[in-house]
Every structure is written in C-alpha cells, then in structure tokens.
Design a protein around this motif. Structure first.
Motif, PDB file in Angstrom:
ATOM      1  N   SER A  44       0.836  -1.203   0.000  1.00  0.00           N
ATOM      2  CA  SER A  44       0.000   0.000   0.000  1.00  0.00           C
ATOM      3  C   SER A  44       0.867   1.247   0.000  1.00  0.00           C
ATOM      4  N   SER A  45       0.398   2.288  -0.693  1.00  0.00           N
ATOM      5  CA  SER A  45       1.116   3.567  -0.679  1.00  0.00           C
ATOM      6  C   SER A  45       0.799   4.379   0.571  1.00  0.00           C
ATOM      7  N   ASP A  46      -0.156   3.898   1.392  1.00  0.00           N
ATOM      8  CA  ASP A  46      -0.489   4.556   2.655  1.00  0.00           C
ATOM      9  C   ASP A  46       0.196   3.826   3.814  1.00  0.00           C
ATOM     10  N   ILE A  47       0.358   4.536   4.920  1.00  0.00           N
ATOM     11  CA  ILE A  47       0.906   3.930   6.137  1.00  0.00           C
ATOM     12  C   ILE A  47      -0.258   3.312   6.914  1.00  0.00           C
ATOM     13  N   ILE A  48      -0.165   2.021   7.195  1.00  0.00           N
ATOM     14  CA  ILE A  48      -1.222   1.327   7.935  1.00  0.00           C
ATOM     15  C   ILE A  48      -0.648   0.852   9.260  1.00  0.00           C
ATOM     16  N   SER A  79       5.144   0.320   4.019  1.00  0.00           N
ATOM     17  CA  SER A  79       5.126   1.668   3.454  1.00  0.00           C
ATOM     18  C   SER A  79       5.589   2.707   4.467  1.00  0.00           C
ATOM     19  N   SER A  80       5.455   2.426   5.770  1.00  0.00           N
ATOM     20  CA  SER A  80       5.933   3.366   6.785  1.00  0.00           C
ATOM     21  C   SER A  80       7.434   3.573   6.666  1.00  0.00           C
ATOM     22  N   LEU A  87       8.558   7.248   5.871  1.00  0.00           N
ATOM     23  CA  LEU A  87       9.127   7.975   7.017  1.00  0.00           C
ATOM     24  C   LEU A  87      10.614   7.731   7.201  1.00  0.00           C
ATOM     25  N   GLY A  88      11.144   6.621   6.690  1.00  0.00           N
ATOM     26  CA  GLY A  88      12.580   6.379   6.745  1.00  0.00           C
ATOM     27  C   GLY A  88      13.081   5.742   8.015  1.00  0.00           C
ATOM     28  N   TYR A  89      12.211   5.337   8.953  1.00  0.00           N
ATOM     29  CA  TYR A  89      12.672   4.690  10.177  1.00  0.00           C
ATOM     30  C   TYR A  89      13.009   3.221   9.894  1.00  0.00           C
ATOM     31  N   GLY A 139     -15.338   7.812  10.887  1.00  0.00           N
ATOM     32  CA  GLY A 139     -14.331   7.732   9.829  1.00  0.00           C
ATOM     33  C   GLY A 139     -13.985   9.079   9.240  1.00  0.00           C
ATOM     34  N   THR A 140     -14.107  10.157  10.039  1.00  0.00           N
ATOM     35  CA  THR A 140     -13.772  11.492   9.556  1.00  0.00           C
ATOM     36  C   THR A 140     -12.248  11.645   9.488  1.00  0.00           C
ATOM     37  N   PRO A 141     -11.682  12.084   8.332  1.00  0.00           N
ATOM     38  CA  PRO A 141     -10.231  12.229   8.234  1.00  0.00           C
ATOM     39  C   PRO A 141      -9.718  13.308   9.188  1.00  0.00           C
ATOM     40  N   THR A 142      -8.522  13.096   9.728  1.00  0.00           N
ATOM     41  CA  THR A 142      -7.857  14.049  10.608  1.00  0.00           C
ATOM     42  C   THR A 142      -6.518  14.421   9.983  1.00  0.00           C
ATOM     43  N   ALA A 143      -6.233  15.713   9.870  1.00  0.00           N
ATOM     44  CA  ALA A 143      -4.982  16.188   9.274  1.00  0.00           C
ATOM     45  C   ALA A 143      -4.011  16.575  10.380  1.00  0.00           C
ATOM     46  N   PHE A 144      -2.746  16.196  10.211  1.00  0.00           N
ATOM     47  CA  PHE A 144      -1.692  16.592  11.152  1.00  0.00           C
ATOM     48  C   PHE A 144      -0.347  16.452  10.449  1.00  0.00           C
ATOM     49  N   ARG A 145       0.719  16.817  11.158  1.00  0.00           N
ATOM     50  CA  ARG A 145       2.077  16.676  10.629  1.00  0.00           C
ATOM     51  C   ARG A 145       2.785  15.553  11.374  1.00  0.00           C
ATOM     52  N   ILE A 146       3.547  14.769  10.615  1.00  0.00           N
ATOM     53  CA  ILE A 146       4.239  13.635  11.196  1.00  0.00           C
ATOM     54  C   ILE A 146       5.726  13.756  10.896  1.00  0.00           C
ATOM     55  N   ARG A 147       6.561  13.354  11.859  1.00  0.00           N
ATOM     56  CA  ARG A 147       8.004  13.539  11.752  1.00  0.00           C
ATOM     57  C   ARG A 147       8.644  12.359  11.032  1.00  0.00           C
TER      58      ARG A 147
END
Length: 892
Positions: A148-152, A167-168, A172-174, A210-218
């Motif tokens: 998947s192209s999304d992080i699950i 995909s994470s 994200l590169g960890y 199931g409402t989407p939530t927007a935020f920033r991830i490191r």
C-alpha cells in the motif's frame, strides 16, 4: 455440475483395488485411478493432478508410511488417507506424526466401510480447499497491506503501535520495527497532538464515523510532512483487536492549497494597489460575481449581485453605451472596451472606470476587468487646459523664434538622424518583443534594454540593475531553475544559457520571459567576466499552451465520440472517453486499431477512395453515415464528420461521431406514418376527383340544356366552385410531399437550370449567376420553389424582359436572389403574397414556397421596389451552405 473428486488408490492387491474403485465410484462422486505400487504412484503424481491419495500400509518395496513421507515432501498437504487392515497402535502414531489426514481400518461390512472411507476423503479434500483459500486470501491481504502507498498501523487498547506496514519505512525512513511499542503521538508535531488525541479518543469511544484528521508527522530525518489519517475501531475483532489507522501523505495537496491561497491574496493585493477589479457575468442567471477590487470600485458589499442592480450604478447617460457593448460582444463577437462613469453606492462619489471583457460562449459567461481611471481622466483634463495655455504661449514665442531657426537647423538635422537610428533599433527589438541584457560578473551590474518601457520597473526602458535586484524580479518558484541553468553555462557544461521564467512587471503582474545568453569574455585564468544575451516575452505562447490543455479536457469530457488517427497508417492516436465507453474498448486496445476495425462492411480501398478528396484538398470536410461495431459485436448507426488537419509535425484525421440510432428509428417511424397517410390521401383524392368529374359532367349537361339566364348563372357558379375544389385537391397533392424525404445537399445553380426548364419563358431572358459548386442543404421540393418564383415573374411581372438569379454573403449567411425588371409588388402586398389563398390561383402559390424553405431554416422576403421589378431574397443559414470544391462550411 461439480467436477468429480480425483482419487489415486494405491494397493498391491489388484482385486482389492477393483472392489475399492467400484464401491467408491458408486457411493460418491469420485473418479478413481488404481495403481499397484507406491513407486509407480509417485511417478504418476508427478504427471497428473489428484485431489486425494488412498494407500494401503503393507506393500512390497515401499509401504504406506514411506509413501506418505514422500508425498508430504513432494506435494505438501495433498490429502492422504491410510486404508489398511493393520491396526497396531504404533502404525497409527507413526502415520499421524507424518501428517496423515485420516486412518481407516479395513474389515467389517464393505458398504459401511467404503461409505466411511468416501466420507473421510471428502472431509480431507474440503479441508484442504478451505486451507488453500484461506492461505490465498491471507497472501492477497498481506500483499495489499505491504504494498500500500499509505501507512497502515494497528494501535492496541493501551495506545501503543503493534503493527506497521512496509510503506511506513519507505515514507518515514525509520528502521523496520522502530515504531512498534511506541505511542503514535511521539511522531506527531506538538502543535497537532491535541486535535489528533481528541479524534483518536472519539474512535476509541465509537463516536467517530471515519472522519479524516490532518496533522504533521516527523520523518527519520527530522522533517515534518503533512498527512491525513482515518481510523477504524476493530477492538475485539479476532486477529486485529485494536484501532486500524490509515495515514496518507498529502504534502503536494497541502502545498497546492497554500499556493492557491497565496495566489488569491496576491490577486487581492494587486487589485487594491492597481485600483482594478474583475467580474464574471453569468448570462443564464443574470448574476454578476464581483471580486473585492470590483466591489471597492462599485461600492458593493458581497460578491454576488443581480446585473440590473449593478447597471443602475452607472450614470444614466452611459447605460445605453454599456448595454450596446455587451450585446455586440455576446451576439457579434466584437471587442468589449468601454469607458463610463459610476456613482459609488456607499458615498455617492463619481468615478471614471474602464472595463474590458471577453465572452466564453461554451459556458455562457462574460469575464471582465474594471480599472479606476478617475485620476487619468482628471490628468487628461488638466493637460488639455495646460496645452491650450501652452499653445497661446507658443504663438507668442514663435514670433521671436524665427531668427534662431537658421542657427539650430543643422543641430536639428543631426538630432533627427540620431533619433531615427534609435527608433529603428527600438522597432527591431519591439517587433519581436525582444530585449537585451549585459551582465558584468565582476561588478554584479546588469545593463538592460527592454522591448516595452517599464516592464522591469526601469524609468525609460533602458538602465542597469544589480544582479541581486535582477534576481528579485524573478518568480520565487522559477529562481532555483534559472540559477541552475545559468551556473551550468558559467561552468562550461552547456553551450548557451537558456531558461524560461516569470518576471514581475511594474504593475505587479507576472510575465513569462525566455532568456538566452552566452559568455562573451573571460580573464586569462578562464573566469567569466561578461555574459550577454536577450529576453523574449513568451506570455502569449504559455497562455496558448494552457488553452490547448483546457481544450483537450473538453474533448475528453464530450459525450460524442471523437477520434484522432494518423493520416498515413490510419492508426488511432487519441480517442476520447465517450468513444471508449460506447465501443467498450480500452485505450490500449484502440491504439492498436484503425477505423477499419470498427466498420464491418468497408475495405481499405473503399475507405481510401472516400478520404481522397480530403487528402487532395478538394474538400475540407466529409460527412457520411455508416455502421460501427462494438467490442461485444453489436452494431449501431453513426454519422461521421471527418476532417484532415495539417500542422507542423504530421497531418492527422479528426473524426467526430454521432450515434444516430434514435434518430434513424424516429425517421423510419415518421416515414412509415407518412407513407400510410399519403396512401390514404391518394385514395381519397382519387375518389374526390372521380366525383368532381361526375359533377362537372352533370353541370355541363345542365348548362347546355338550360335557356333560363338565372339558372344558367347558377350553373356557371357551380362549375367555378368545382374548379376551385379541383385546385385545392391539386394543392394537397403538392403538400403531401413536404418533409417526406430527408433534406440533402443540392447544387443551387443546377436547381435553377432544372426549374427554369419546366417554365415557358417566352421572350424573357434568364440570367443564372449563382456560382457553380455552391450547395445548399434543403428539402427536395426546393426545386419547386425556384420554379414557382420564375413562373410568377413570367406570368405576373407585366413588362418583364429579364429574370436574374444571383447570390451574396451577409453576416455569415448566404443570400440567394431572384429579381426581375417588371412592374414589381406594392408595399402593402409584400407580406400578403405569402398568405395562403392570396393571388391569382396559379401554381401552388408563394405560401407553399415559404413552407418548403422553412423546413430547413431558409427564409424568404420580397425587397423590390414597386414599378422597378420584384426582388425575392432567400436567406440560407451559413451552416446549410457549402462549396463542392472546398468541402463543407460557409461558401466564399
């Protein structure tokens, strides 16, 4: 019906094999293959597919346990049932340890024994099928998750990450497994944690649908990216027991949204600084949308206003000017550029405004800009007053200036020559929108000569800037690309420096410029001293490219079928969505096809013959009907509009296809109805004619034998009535054919010649000056219309000596003219002559002429002068005219 279960039965006793095969195939849906040794069974399993193996234990060479071990090695979980007469406990344990599915002991009632055996085989086969399906589903699900192209992620009841998709690591590169056991909030931006915690708490509580939530991830490199996450509560669900969170990066969308907001802010700021605004008029609703700049100029509040309310803001003496300009733009395509005065809605102040607009006919929207020119108007007024004062002063000075003129004539001549030289250079630059620049690298000075004064905010179109100031004029998004191209040339990696970028103009707008240059001087060590070049305004080209992009989207969205195919190979190059959906082919399939693949009854030779006039230029367009075949084999009728487009690269054919299935059905139904009506009409008319003949005979007999003058007059009136009835019947016969046949393209010149051949012209001369090859799209009875006009001129023109037919173009339409030099028609009769029953009861009358012509939108009117001859003008719409030599479209 399900396929039988394929069973391989192994035993070294042939009789037992035969008995077992007979019982199994009788009690169940089995296809049994028997074999007498374990070694031969292994060879057969390599060649053929079986659903299960039944094997005896005690056999010569290789026993049943050894066969089980080999089957497990080579064929995995293939169902294996040990069917033996040996019942020792150690054999059972050994079989179970090696993965036997079932152990069935021989002996006892054969019927019950083989029923049990068949039951165990079915259970083993069904269990293996279930296991294989589960394994395939698990592999499919794992493949979807891992790719998947999304992080699950799965978050447990304590808020810790227990699972994370591959995909994470890519996004994200960890390192793999780095996030496991950690809280997801450890990776979020501190400013976003509050909202994210609230949303996650709702998911735990089951109140978030199931409402989407927007935020920033490191990321692992410390950089934050914008994401959007949706979480689902699956606590208690076996295999998951947690919150499943799907996180998708939305950096590109976020940047686009920010860029759009910034662009809107800049537009508002630019409008405010420049004193301009823009507006959109939606003609369908009569609503005007005003930008903030336009609202300021008009004194409006809110962006949406009825057009009538906005029009009332202009001073009364300017309203007719604005109305006419709008009509000319929408109806005739004339430029909209007007100056007018408005009274500000809030403070009553009067402003001078200039408005320019364009009309988008497809969308029915007029888009315009409005500019405050009050200061300019005031300045013009002041300049006119000053000019009058200067004129007076000049006249006074002119008296004393004469004595100096001889002294300065030589200086004037030299100055004129120098000015003309500068003007010639400026014309060369301005003619191509080309400017020049020269950069002294050591001093950082850039000397410019512009094609338009003030484009780069220089006072007179020429001057110098520091290289930093020059870079400050370049759009921030373009600057890195420009610097990179320049550095590559300075380093000697490219022969010339070339880049396209946006330059800020003096009014704050962005103009696209193509810059080119070359190093012209280096020091002895090879370092660059000077680089010089040109810059060209390419804004129009960029806007044209954007327009073609929009045009492509419109074609793709069209419900008609649109094809573009190569003029030589005939292979499709582009096919729009409407065609793909109707034909049921994919784009990949169509790109390997030609139009011949869609037409079941046409050959390459006949198709080439049809398009030959387009290749030679004899026609600009071909319109024809044919049959198309869908992928599934079904066929449908179409109308094809085909053109050959020639451009810089290679010519292509463009075809617009209309599905005419419903139209043909309607035409066929109408034709059948008309035929029935015509048949009935003909029968009735025939019977009426017969009765009129009888009546006419009796009245004639009565007239011959009647001496009473009163009765004689009654008989004459009766005979006249009979003739009028006969005339009406003949009129209905002519009307019967109106609209019976579909309109067609007909050559106007040939129609006139044919129609004139049926009229007794006598001594009247006919001049047919209609150009050969001019075709009109009209009902087949149009020839009767021309014949009637010519016959009317001969019979009722009085002093007619010449009838002239000609044509000319008027506002995109073609006008056919039939005029004579007879007595003409009085003004009070010009419209009455087209009424039914008016005239001298000859022919079928001008009433029917007008009806014939109106079938295809052709209008007729009489424009001659009484005493100078009759003149009939037939106006044919431009779309219904074509030239046989040049193809379809308005004839020249």
């Amino acid at each position: 019906m399900a396929a039988p279960v394929r069973v391989l039965y192994v035993d070294d006793e042939p009789d037992l094999l035969e008995i077992g095969r007979l019982f199994l195939e009788r009690v169940g849906d089995f296809a049994v293959t028997t074999i007498e040794s374990a070694t031969a069974a292994l060879d057969l399993l390599e060649r053929e597919e079986f659903d299960a193996v039944i094997s005896d234990y005690q056999m010569s060479g290789m026993d049943g346990i050894m066969l089980l071990i080999e089957v497990r090695k080579r064929h995995g979980r293939l169902p294996f049932i040990l069917f033996t007469g040996r019942g020792r406990e150690e054999i059972v344990i050994q079989a179970i340890n090696n993965g036997v599915d079932f152990y069935v002991q021989k002996g006892g009632d054969p019927e019950a024994q083989y029923v049990q055996l068949s039951h165990q085989v079915r259970i083993a086969v069904e269990r293996r099928s279930t296991e294989m399906a589960l394994r395939e589903n698990e592999l499919r699900f794992r493949s979807l998750i891992q790719n998947s192209s999304d992080i699950i992620r799965i978050i447990d009841r304590d808020g810790r990450i227990t699972y994370e998709s591959d995909s994470s690591r890519r996004i994200l590169g960890y390192p793999e497994g780095y996030a496991l056991g950690r809280s997801p909030f450890e990776f979020m931006h501190p400013d976003d944690c509050g909202e994210a915690r609230r949303a996650l708490a709702e998911v735990y509580a089951g109140t978030n649908a199931g409402t989407p939530t927007a935020f920033r991830i490191r990321r692992a490199d410390g950089r934050y990216i914008h994401v959007e996450a949706v979480a689902t509560n699956l606590i208690g669900v076996r295999g998951v027991d947690g919150i499943v969170m799907t996180t998708r990066p939305v950096d590109e969308r976020h940047r686009a949204e920010e860029a759009l907001k910034q662009s809107e802010r800049r537009l508002r700021r630019a409008e405010e600084i420049a004193g301009i605004g823009h507006w959109e008029l939606h003609l369908e609703t009569g609503t005007l949308l005003a930008s903030e700049g336009a609202q300021r100029l008009y004194g409006l509040e809110g962006e949406r206003w009825p057009l009538e309310q906005v029009q009332r803001l202009s001073l009364p003496e300017h309203r007719s000017l604005l109305d006419k300009a709008l009509r000319d733009l929408v109806e005739r395509g004339r430029p909209y550029d007007v100056e007018f005065r408005v009274r500000h809605r809030t403070d009553g102040q009067e402003l001078d405004l200039n408005s320019q607009a364009e009309y988008d006919q497809d969308r029915g929207i007029v888009f315009g800009v409005v500019h405050d020119i009050t200061a300019r108007k005031r300045t013009e007024t002041e300049l006119l007053a000053r000019n009058r004062d200067l004129t007076i002063s000049y006249e006074e000075i002119a008296l004393t200036e004469e004595e100096l003129r001889s002294t300065i004539e030589e200086l004037t001549r030299h100055e004129r020559e120098a000015r003309e030289s500068r003007e010639r250079l400026a014309l060369v630059l301005e003619g191509g929108e080309v400017g020049t620049w020269d950069w002294a690298v050591e001093t950082g000075e850039v000397i410019y000569n512009e094609p338009r004064q003030g484009m780069l905010e220089l006072p007179d179109g020429m001057g110098s800037l520091t290289v930093e100031a020059w870079q400050g004029l370049i759009h921030p998004d373009d600057l890195p690309r420009v610097q990179r191209a320049l550095q590559e040339h300075l380093d000697g990696r490219t022969p010339i420096y070339e880049a396209e970028c946006r330059i800020k103009t003096r009014v704050g707008a962005w103009t696209w410029v193509q810059a080119r240059g070359r190093v012209v001087d280096r020091d002895p060590e090879g370092r660059v001293r000077r680089i010089a070049g040109t810059h060209l305004d390419v804004t129009a080209r960029k806007e044209a490219e954007e327009m073609w992009t929009r045009f492509g989207r419109v074609l793709e969205a069209s419900l008609h079928e649109i094809y573009i195919f190569d003029a030589e190979t005939l292979r499709f190059l582009e096919v729009n969505r409407g065609a793909r959906e109707n034909l049921e082919y994919s784009m990949e399939e169509l790109l390997a096809m030609t139009p011949l693949d869609l037409k079941p009854e046409i050959s390459r030779e006949s198709f080439e013959a049809m398009i030959a006039p387009l290749r030679s230029g004899a026609r600009k367009k071909q319109v024809f009907s044919t049959i198309h075949r869908r992928k599934g084999g079904s066929q449908y009728p179409v109308e094809v509009h085909l053109q050959l487009v020639r451009h810089e690269t290679a010519p292509v054919f463009v075809a617009v296809i209309l599905d005419i299935t419903e139209r043909i059905r309607g035409e066929e139904a109408l034709l059948r109805t008309n035929r029935v009506l015509n048949l009935l009409s003909g029968i009735i008319r025939h019977d009426i004619d017969n009765q009129l003949t009888v009546l006419r005979g009796y009245l004639s007999l009565l007239r011959t034998g009647q001496a009473d003058p009163v009765l004689q007059a009654h008989v004459e009136r009766g005979l006249a009535a009979v003739e009028r009835i006969a005339s009406i019947i003949r009129f209905t016969e002519t009307c019967e054919h109106l609209g019976l046949h579909a309109p067609a393209w007909q050559e106007a010149c040939a129609l006139v010649e044919t129609a004139a051949g049926d009229v007794a012209l006598g001594g009247v001369r006919l001049l047919n000056e209609i150009p050969a090859g001019l075709e009109v799209y009209a009902d087949a009875l149009i020839i009767r219309a021309f014949g009637n006009l010519i016959e009317n001129a001969v019979r009722h023109g009085g002093t007619v000596t010449t009838i002239r037919l000609s044509s000319f173009e008027r506002e995109g339409d073609r006008v056919l003219v039939c005029e004579d030099d007879g007595v003409g028609i009085r003004d009070d009769e010009k419209e009455r002559i087209f009424e039914r029953g008016y005239g001298h009861n000859t022919g079928f009358g001008l009433f029917l002429v007008r009806e014939i012509l109106e079938i295809t939108g052709i209008t007729i009117r009489e424009t001659g002068r009484a005493g100078q001859g009759a003149r009939f003008e037939l106006t044919v719409p431009g779309s219904a005219v074509q030239s046989a030599e040049n193809g379809s479209g308005p004839a020249a």
